[in-house]
Design a protein around this motif. Structure first.
Motif, short mmCIF file in Angstrom:
data_model
loop_
_atom_site.label_atom_id
_atom_site.label_comp_id
_atom_site.label_asym_id
_atom_site.label_seq_id
_atom_site.Cartn_x
_atom_site.Cartn_y
_atom_site.Cartn_z
N UNK A 156 -67.54 -24.64 11.64
CA UNK A 156 -67.14 -25.86 10.93
C UNK A 156 -66.65 -26.87 11.95
N UNK A 157 -67.00 -28.13 11.73
CA UNK A 157 -66.57 -29.19 12.64
C UNK A 157 -65.41 -29.94 11.98
N UNK A 158 -64.35 -30.22 12.73
CA UNK A 158 -63.29 -31.06 12.21
C UNK A 158 -63.82 -32.49 12.19
N UNK A 159 -63.80 -33.14 11.03
CA UNK A 159 -64.53 -34.40 10.84
C UNK A 159 -64.24 -35.44 11.94
N UNK B 194 -63.92 -30.97 17.66
CA UNK B 194 -63.27 -29.67 17.54
C UNK B 194 -64.09 -28.76 16.64
N UNK B 195 -64.37 -27.56 17.12
CA UNK B 195 -65.22 -26.62 16.39
C UNK B 195 -64.39 -25.41 15.95
N UNK C 219 -61.77 -31.79 5.26
CA UNK C 219 -61.64 -32.06 6.69
C UNK C 219 -62.74 -31.40 7.51
N UNK C 220 -63.34 -30.33 6.95
CA UNK C 220 -64.35 -29.60 7.71
C UNK C 220 -65.77 -30.00 7.29
N UNK C 221 -66.63 -30.07 8.28
CA UNK C 221 -68.04 -30.37 8.02
C UNK C 221 -68.88 -29.21 8.53
N UNK D 37 -60.96 -36.30 14.13
CA UNK D 37 -60.83 -35.78 15.49
C UNK D 37 -62.10 -36.06 16.29
#
Lengths: 453, 453
Positions: free
Chosen positions: A120-123, A95-96, A73-75, A155
C-alpha cells in the motif's frame, strides 16, 4: 555594530536568505524538525495560522457548492500501476507499507511481520483512490457536477526538506470534481484558481501572478495546470496553489462514465486543485524581515498581545485588572466577522518578552504600565513598523480603531510586497531581451513542482 | 405484510441488528467500504456530521486552554520499543512502512525499493512521538501545564471491520497534556471526560455512563482510564470517548522532565484523551430505526429539506420561487448560534425522494405543492415521528417555530434513549444477583478497547 542595530534573526536576509528562513521558522515557534526524517511538527503558533487558512478556503469552497469528504490514506499499488503517466511523476518517491504487524524478533526488538499481498502506498495525492469512488457515485448526468474536497495529510518522500516549503509529510486540501462537459470542467479549474488568488491576495497579503504551466511542469496526467506564483524576497518564484484540468485522462483510468441526457455513455471530465502548508512558507518569505515573521492580520494566529509592565509587586493587581478588562473589551470586538484574538503575556522576562512577540510576528504589541493607566492610554507597537517605533494612544481610541489599524497593516504588507515585485520585474518585450534574460538571469524558482499540489 | 408496513431498511433491528447497522450506513449515504481493506470512505453526508462534531469538541477544548498542533504521521520503530507496555497493547497490528520508493520491476509492474534503515509505523496513537516533542518544549514549571490537541488520522490494523465502529484507518482527536503535579493531571483527565459526556448528551443526544476501566481494559501504559459508555439498541455497551491519566509512565519513557519551583528536576505528569469517528457509529446505533438513521438536530449534517411537489410543468416556476424564498428565510435563521442548513430537493423521482431523506435521517422534511402555496402553508414531517405522521403548518408559524421544533426533536431522541437504557438496566445490589448476572447475562460490549481511543 551597536547593540541597537542588532536584528532578532541571524543571519539577515541579505547575508544568507535560506538560512535566515530556517532561523525565522524556529524563532517564530511555528514548527520544529521531527525525529522522522523530513516530517515536521507544526507547533500551536503555526497551526493556528493553518487553521485560519483552512477556515477561509473551506468557506470559499463551500460557497461554490463543494462538499467535504474523506478517502483512505492508503492507495493499493495496482491503482498506481493503472495510471502510467501519473506514476511516472509521483510514485517514484513515496512511503510504501509492506507489513501489517510487528513481532518480537530474535534480539528482543520489534520486527515487521504479516507481509501484505499487495503493498500500500501512503497517498502522495488521491486522484486514483478518489476516482474509484467517483466511478461508483456517478452514473447519470443528473449526478453531475460532483464537487468534492478533502482536508488531509499526504506523503512525498523528499530528499532535501525545508519546513513548510518541502516536507515529506504535509497538510493540504485536495479538491476533485467531475463534470459532464469539458467546458464546465475548464470553468471549474479557473474558478478554483481565482479562489487561491483571492486567498493569497486578500488574506495572506501576497500578490500573485496567475498562469499556466508549460508541458514539462504540468501535473502528471493533467491536460492543463494553472497556478498562482508569487515573488519571494530573494526574487525567486514560489508556486502557492494549483488547479488542474485533467480532461478525460483520469476518468478513463478509473472508468468514471455517465449516461448523458441523450442516453449516451460518456467519459466524464475531471479537475483537481490543491493548496498546502507550503502557503505558510510563502507567507514567511514574502513578509518576514530581519526580526522574524510578520503575520497578515486577516489570518494571524493572534492579533494583539497585551504586556503588563509590573515594576513593583504591589502594582500587580491593579495593572492586571486594567489589562484583563481591556482584553475582555477587545475580545468582544470582531475583525472581519471573527472575534479578535488577544494574548496576555505577564511573564517577568524583561526585554525578551517583546522580542519574542516580534519574532512571532503578532500584528500589535501593547505595553501597559502604571503611567499608561494613570493617563488611561496604552503604548502600541505595530509589527509593520520598526520595533522602536511605538506610540501612546488613548485606550478608548485604541479600542475604537483597532480593526482599522489591523486593516492598515494588512494593506501595508500587500503594498510592500507588490512594490517589491514591481521593482524586481522586467518586461521581456522582444526576443533579444528574452534571450539575454535567459542567459544571465538569476531568476529561479522554489520547487516548481512539489508540495504545492 | 402489506406494503404500508414495509420498512426502508431490511433486515429490521429485531431481525438482525448487525446487518441492520451495515444497511443503515449504506442507505444513509454516510460511508462506503473502500478498496483498501478495512478503510472507509466517508461520504459528504457522513463527513458533514463529523465536521459538526469536530466544531463542538474543538470549541469546548479551546475554552479550557487547549491549543491545536500537528505531529508526524510516522513513528520510528525504536520509539515503540522504548515503551514496552504500550507496545504490548498497540503495536501488534499496525501498518509498517519499510520502503520509500517504487521502481519498475522485471514484469513491468511496480515494486517497493529504497529500503529504510529503520521501519516507520503509521501512528496508532501518538504518545511516543508527541512525548519526544514535549521533552524539548518543557524545561521549567513555568512551561506547564502544556495543553495540546491534534486532529488526525490513525491506523490500527483491524481484522474484522465495521464502518465507523472499527476500521483500520479512522479519524479522531488526541489530546496530550503535561502537568507539574499528579493532582492537576488527574483533574484534567476528569475535565476532558466531562467534555465527552457533554458532547454525547447535549449534542449527540446519547445518555452515557461515566466510569473507570478495570486494569485489564485500561489503555496500555495508563495508570487510570476513564471513559463514557452508552447502551446501544441491542443492549450492548459502546465506549465512546476515553481520558487517560498516564502518571509518569510516558514522561519517564520520553524524558519529559521539568525544573520545579524549588529547582528540583522532576518527571512530569501526563494525560491523553481521545474521541473518534466511532461516535458516528454510536449515534446510528442509539437513534436509528427501521427506516434508517435519525440525526440529532444539534449535530445534523443538515436540518431541513424542502421538497417542491411539481405535478404540472407550468407550475414549476411559481413553486420554485416560493421554495427558494422560504429557503432564504430559513437560512437567515440561527439554531444554537449556527446558521440553519437547508436542502432543496427538486428531483422528479416520486416517493423515492422522501424515503431517501428519511433514510438519511434529516430532522425535518417539508413538502410544498400548489395547494400548500395557495394556503400559505407547508406540509412537515418530523424524523422522530412515523413517516406518515405529517402536518400542515402555516408558513410563518413554521419559520417562527422551527428552532423550537428542532429542540423538541433533540429532546425526544435523548429521552427515548434514556428510557431505553433505564428499561434494560438492572441494579446489582448484592453479590448473589451480581454472580447470577455474570452467569446468565446477554450483556456485551462493542470493542471495549479499540477505535474509541
Amino acid at each position: 555594530m551597536g547593540k541597537q542595530n542588532k536584528t532578532a534573526i541571524t543571519p539577515t536576509r541579505a547575508e544568507d536568505y535560506p538560512e535566515w528562513y530556517q532561523q525565522v521558522v524556529k524563532a517564530s515557534q511555528m514548527a520544529d524538525q521531527s525525529p522522522v526524517r523530513g516530517c515536521m511538527v507544526i507547533k500551536p503558533w503555526g497551526y493556528a495560522l493553518w487553521e485560519n487558512i483552512m477556515r477561509v478556503l473551506d468557506d470559499m469552497f463551500k460557497k461554490t457548492g463543494v462538499k467535504n469528504a474523506y478517502f483512505p490514506i492508503f492507495i493499493p499499488l495496482s491503482f498506481l500501476e493503472k495510471e502510467a503517466e501519473h506514476v511516472e511523476g509521483f510514485a517514484k518517491e513515496c512511503a510504501v507499507v509492506t507489513h501489517h504487524r510487528l513481532e518480537k524478533g530474535a534480539n528482543g526488538g520489534l520486527e515487521p511481520a504479516g507481509m501484505l499481498n499487495e503493498p500500500l502506498i501512503v497517498r502522495p495525492t488521491s486522484e486514483t483512490i478518489i476516482g474509484d469512488s467517483f466511478s461508483k457515485w456517478v452514473s447519470s448526468y443528473r449526478d453531475l457536477p460532483l464537487l468534492i474536497n478533502q482536508w488531509a495529510n499526504v506523503v512525498r518522500w523528499e530528499m532535501r526538506t525545508r519546513l513548510f516549503l518541502r516536507t515529506s509529510e504535509f497538510l493540504w486540501q485536495e479538491g476533485h470534481t467531475v463534470h459532464a462537459t469539458a467546458e464546465e470542467a475548464v470553468e471549474r479549474t479557473q474558478m478554483m484558481l481565482e479562489i487561491y488568488a483571492r486567498l493569497a491576495e486578500e488574506y495572506l497579503a501576497i500578490p500573485v501572478i496567475k498562469g499556466r504551466k508549460t508541458a514539462s511542469e504540468r501535473f502528471p496526467g493533467a491536460v492543463d495546470t494553472l497556478c498562482i506564483e508569487a515573488m519571494m524576497q530573494d526574487r525567486k518564484g514560489l508556486q502557492a496553489g494549483t488547479s488542474h484540468f485533467l480532461g478525460q485522462n483520469f476518468s478513463k483510468a478509473s472508468e468514471i462514465t455517465f449516461q448523458s441526457s441523450i442516453e449516451k455513455e460518456e467519459y466524464a471530465w475531471t479537475t483537481s486543485w490543491g493548496a498546502s502548508t507550503r502557503l505558510i512558507g510563502g507567507l514567511i518569505m514574502t513578509h518576514g524581515d530581519d526580526d522574524g515573521i510578520i503575520l497578515p492580520p486577516r489570518v494571524a494566529s493572534s492579533h494583539v498581545v497585551l504586556m503588563p509592565i509590573i515594576r513593583k509587586p504591589e502594582d500587580r493587581m491593579n495593572i492586571m485588572m486594567y489589562v484583563e478588562s481591556l482584553a475582555k473589551e477587545l475580545k468582544d470586538k470582531f475583525y472581519h466577522h471573527c472575534p479578535l484574538e488577544v494574548e496576555i503575556d505577564d511573564r517577568d522576562i524583561g526585554g525578551a518578552r517583546g522580542w519574542e512577540w516580534i519574532k512571532k510576528g503578532i500584528p500589535l504589541r501593547v505595553e501597559i504600565g502604571p503611567r499608561d493607566i494613570a493617563d488611561n492610554s496604552v503604548y502600541v507597537g505595530r509589527r509593520d513598523k520598526g520595533h522602536r517605533n511605538r506610540t501612546s494612544i488613548k485606550r478608548d481610541r485604541f479600542v475604537g480603531e483597532i480593526t482599522h489599524i489591523l486593516d492598515e497593516i494588512q494593506q501595508t504588507l500587500f503594498d510592500r510586497a507588490l512594490l517589491f515585485r514591481k521593482t524586481h520585474s522586467i518586461t521581456l518585450d522582444d526576443k533579444l531581451r528574452c534571450a539575454a534574460f535567459r542567459n544571465h538571469s538569476t531568476y529561479e524558482k522554489y520547487a516548481p513542482y512539489g508540495t504545492g499540489g
